[in-house]
Design an enzyme around this catalytic site. Structure first.
Site, PDB file in Angstrom:
ATOM      1  N   LEU A 147       0.815  -1.212   0.000  1.00 19.14           N
ATOM      2  CA  LEU A 147       0.000   0.000   0.000  1.00 19.14           C
ATOM      3  C   LEU A 147       0.849   1.262   0.000  1.00 19.14           C
ATOM      4  CD1 LEU A 147      -2.990  -0.934   2.316  1.00 19.14           C
ATOM      5  CD2 LEU A 147      -3.024  -0.481  -0.137  1.00 19.14           C
ATOM      6  N   TYR A 148       2.024   1.199   0.600  1.00 17.94           N
ATOM      7  CA  TYR A 148       2.931   2.344   0.539  1.00 17.94           C
ATOM      8  C   TYR A 148       3.361   2.573  -0.909  1.00 17.94           C
ATOM      9  CZ  TYR A 148       6.776   5.466   1.846  1.00 17.94           C
ATOM     10  OH  TYR A 148       7.617   6.552   1.969  1.00 17.94           O
ATOM     11  N   GLU A 149       3.690   1.492  -1.602  1.00 18.16           N
ATOM     12  CA  GLU A 149       4.097   1.609  -2.994  1.00 18.16           C
ATOM     13  C   GLU A 149       2.954   2.157  -3.856  1.00 18.16           C
ATOM     14  OE1 GLU A 149       5.256  -2.355  -3.942  1.00 18.16           O
ATOM     15  OE2 GLU A 149       6.638  -2.460  -2.250  1.00 18.16           O
TER      16      GLU A 149
END
Length: 243
Positions: A147-149
């Protein structure tokens, strides 16, 4: 030329309570800036310079989704550093999706639009305002946090798309692409926040619009290629807007 590059300039930094936010504030203070620390924390932010003196700053509390309320503060600022972020790590729940997109991408985009609108109201300003956006090398590489990516890639795409209309004589945009540094988001980062802050400001003094600080040599090749390919694609497939 002034020995203090930011003398007479007011710089606001979001994510001011984090490792990089604090390091940037200290380095900007050393270079003469007046500081506005934008943070979601209620705790007072107390910083000390190398000689033990308290660093003067204005602390403003805000939360993602309340960007418009920052307008009176940002109208007084010459530079806005969009630096706040969220890392859900292995969490892929619906709540994690919502928070990742809101904090990392949508909040940054709203601040970009707000600061651009502020800049455009003052066309006679002798020195352009600047917005620096911390996107991360997760724009193009794995960060062991899906999700960070995803959210950082969206943030970078939105910056590339909207910069076609928002960058100009009144607003200089700089993209900060940073590799892993030690912070609450990434406790095993290989770089220190202080080193990253110094490198950012060194490249800004060179007037670079694309600021890269990473131990990974591929980042220095892939990020410029990604930015160029987006610029060409967005120019060819989208229409210019008034702002």
């Amino acid at each position: 030329m002034s020995e203090l590059p930011f003398a007479g300039r007011t710089v606001a930094v979001t994510g001011a309570s984090g490792s990089l936010g604090r390091a940037l504030l200290l380095e900007l203070h050393r270079q003469g800036a007046a500081l506005v620390a934008l943070t979601s924390s209620d705790a007072p932010l107390c910083l000390s310079s190398a000689d033990g003196q308290a660093v003067p700053l204005e602390q403003v509390r805000w939360n993602c989704g309340e960007e418009q309320e920052l307008q009176p503060v940002l109208e007084r600022c010459d530079v806005l550093v969009v630096n706040h972020g969220f890392n859900s790590h292995a969490d892929r729940s619906a709540e994690a999706v919502l928070r990742s997109l809101e904090v990392n991408a949508l909040s940054s985009w709203r601040l970009l639009e707000l600061f651009a609108a502020i800049a455009n109201t003052d066309p006679a300003r002798p020195v352009a305002r600047e917005l620096w956006m911390n996107t991360s090398e997760a724009e193009i590489q794995a960060a062991l946090s899906p999700l960070y990516e995803i959210s950082k890639r969206l943030q970078g795409q939105l910056l590339s798309l909207r910069s076609l209309d928002l960058a100009g004589p009144q607003l200089r945009l700089r993209r900060l692409v940073l590799g892993p540094f030690r912070s609450a988001l990434n406790p095993i980062g290989v770089m220190s926040a202080g080193f990253v802050a110094r490198e950012i400001l060194r490249q800004v003094r060179w007037n670079w619009g694309l600021v890269i600080v990473s131990p990974n040599p591929l980042t220095y090749l892939l990020i410029p290629l990604a930015c160029l390919s987006r610029w060409l694609y967005f120019q060819a497939t989208s229409q210019r807007s008034a702002r």
